[in-house]
Design a protein around this motif. Sequence first.
Motif, mmCIF file in Angstrom:
data_model
loop_
_atom_site.group_PDB
_atom_site.id
_atom_site.type_symbol
_atom_site.label_atom_id
_atom_site.label_comp_id
_atom_site.label_asym_id
_atom_site.label_seq_id
_atom_site.Cartn_x
_atom_site.Cartn_y
_atom_site.Cartn_z
ATOM 1 N N ALA A 146 -19.939 84.413 -24.993
ATOM 2 C CA ALA A 146 -19.404 85.540 -24.215
ATOM 3 C C ALA A 146 -18.478 85.044 -23.106
ATOM 4 O O ALA A 146 -17.406 85.617 -22.881
ATOM 5 N N THR A 147 -18.870 83.986 -22.431
ATOM 6 C CA THR A 147 -18.049 83.422 -21.359
ATOM 7 C C THR A 147 -16.728 82.894 -21.904
ATOM 8 O O THR A 147 -15.666 83.121 -21.320
ATOM 9 N N THR A 148 -16.784 82.195 -23.031
ATOM 10 C CA THR A 148 -15.573 81.641 -23.638
ATOM 11 C C THR A 148 -14.620 82.745 -24.061
ATOM 12 O O THR A 148 -13.410 82.655 -23.843
ATOM 13 N N ARG A 149 -15.138 83.810 -24.642
ATOM 14 C CA ARG A 149 -14.287 84.946 -25.045
ATOM 15 C C ARG A 149 -13.626 85.581 -23.826
ATOM 16 O O ARG A 149 -12.447 85.914 -23.847
ATOM 17 N N ALA A 150 -14.391 85.778 -22.769
ATOM 18 C CA ALA A 150 -13.841 86.381 -21.553
ATOM 19 C C ALA A 150 -12.767 85.483 -20.946
ATOM 20 O O ALA A 150 -11.724 85.967 -20.503
ATOM 21 N N TYR A 151 -13.006 84.183 -20.943
ATOM 22 C CA TYR A 151 -12.036 83.228 -20.416
ATOM 23 C C TYR A 151 -10.742 83.289 -21.226
ATOM 24 O O TYR A 151 -9.649 83.316 -20.670
ATOM 25 N N ARG A 152 -10.850 83.357 -22.542
ATOM 26 C CA ARG A 152 -9.669 83.408 -23.409
ATOM 27 C C ARG A 152 -8.889 84.706 -23.190
ATOM 28 O O ARG A 152 -7.658 84.695 -23.159
ATOM 29 N N ARG A 153 -9.612 85.827 -23.042
ATOM 30 C CA ARG A 153 -8.931 87.104 -22.768
ATOM 31 C C ARG A 153 -8.168 87.032 -21.443
ATOM 32 O O ARG A 153 -7.036 87.487 -21.338
ATOM 33 N N ALA A 154 -8.800 86.444 -20.437
ATOM 34 C CA ALA A 154 -8.141 86.309 -19.135
ATOM 35 C C ALA A 154 -6.932 85.378 -19.233
ATOM 36 O O ALA A 154 -5.874 85.651 -18.651
ATOM 37 N N GLU A 155 -7.071 84.304 -19.985
ATOM 38 C CA GLU A 155 -5.970 83.357 -20.178
ATOM 39 C C GLU A 155 -4.781 84.045 -20.866
ATOM 40 O O GLU A 155 -3.637 83.862 -20.464
ATOM 41 N N LEU A 156 -5.057 84.844 -21.887
ATOM 42 C CA LEU A 156 -3.995 85.577 -22.588
ATOM 43 C C LEU A 156 -3.330 86.610 -21.675
ATOM 44 O O LEU A 156 -2.118 86.802 -21.734
ATOM 45 N N ALA A 157 -4.123 87.254 -20.841
ATOM 46 C CA ALA A 157 -3.563 88.240 -19.909
ATOM 47 C C ALA A 157 -2.632 87.569 -18.904
ATOM 48 O O ALA A 157 -1.553 88.084 -18.602
ATOM 49 N N VAL A 158 -3.033 86.412 -18.400
ATOM 50 C CA VAL A 158 -2.183 85.668 -17.459
ATOM 51 C C VAL A 158 -0.899 85.212 -18.153
ATOM 52 O O VAL A 158 0.192 85.319 -17.595
ATOM 53 N N GLU A 159 -1.030 84.725 -19.373
ATOM 54 C CA GLU A 159 0.130 84.282 -20.150
ATOM 55 C C GLU A 159 1.087 85.439 -20.419
ATOM 56 O O GLU A 159 2.304 85.303 -20.284
#
Length: 195
Positions: free
Chosen positions: A46-59
């Motif tokens: 769950a943490t990894t998925r949330a981190y990836r979503r946040a990373e994509l949003a920043v990108e």
Amino acid sequence: LRAWRIAVEAAIEYACEVARRQDLDESQPLEFVQHVLRCSDRSLVATTRAYRRAELAVEHAADERHVQFVRSALSGTLPSAELRMKAEVYGLDPGGEYVALRARLDQDVSQRQLEQEVGFHDLQQQRRGLCAYVDGEIVGFMAEAPPRDLDGVVGFGPSRPLERLSESYRLAARALMTAKACGFQGAYDIVSLGL
């Protein structure tokens, strides 16, 4: 992730220590550890998925800022101080002169391929300019005119300081439309088209 793993290891060590002190059956700490690991794995996913979503949003936000800067620079809508500051942020010389360009993609040429041919992705050199894909075309500006022999059709304007890049862009758009209407391939400016 490393901190997460350290925390799990600390929990396991503590469980083993408590089991030794209370003289518990060996199976009880093992069951506890297995339960902790299962919970940890679920939490980590769950943490990894949330981190990836946040990373994509920043990108995505960075990409949008990039496109907006290119558009604003070419249209002349940014105040001079802001234009120079943002140019520096993108690794460009704020005091330099740039050639605006506009290119239309054909079926035979990909966006990335045309950007490379023009010179936007030369890893051997310092950043020479910026481009963006806008309304089916590549628009941008660079420190020097693109090479004449290209697989696509590119119109470019005269070299201008950042504050006057909109002048160059208007001429680049005109050169592209003329070259396209004549069925030409390559990079053209108003002078090379005889206009």
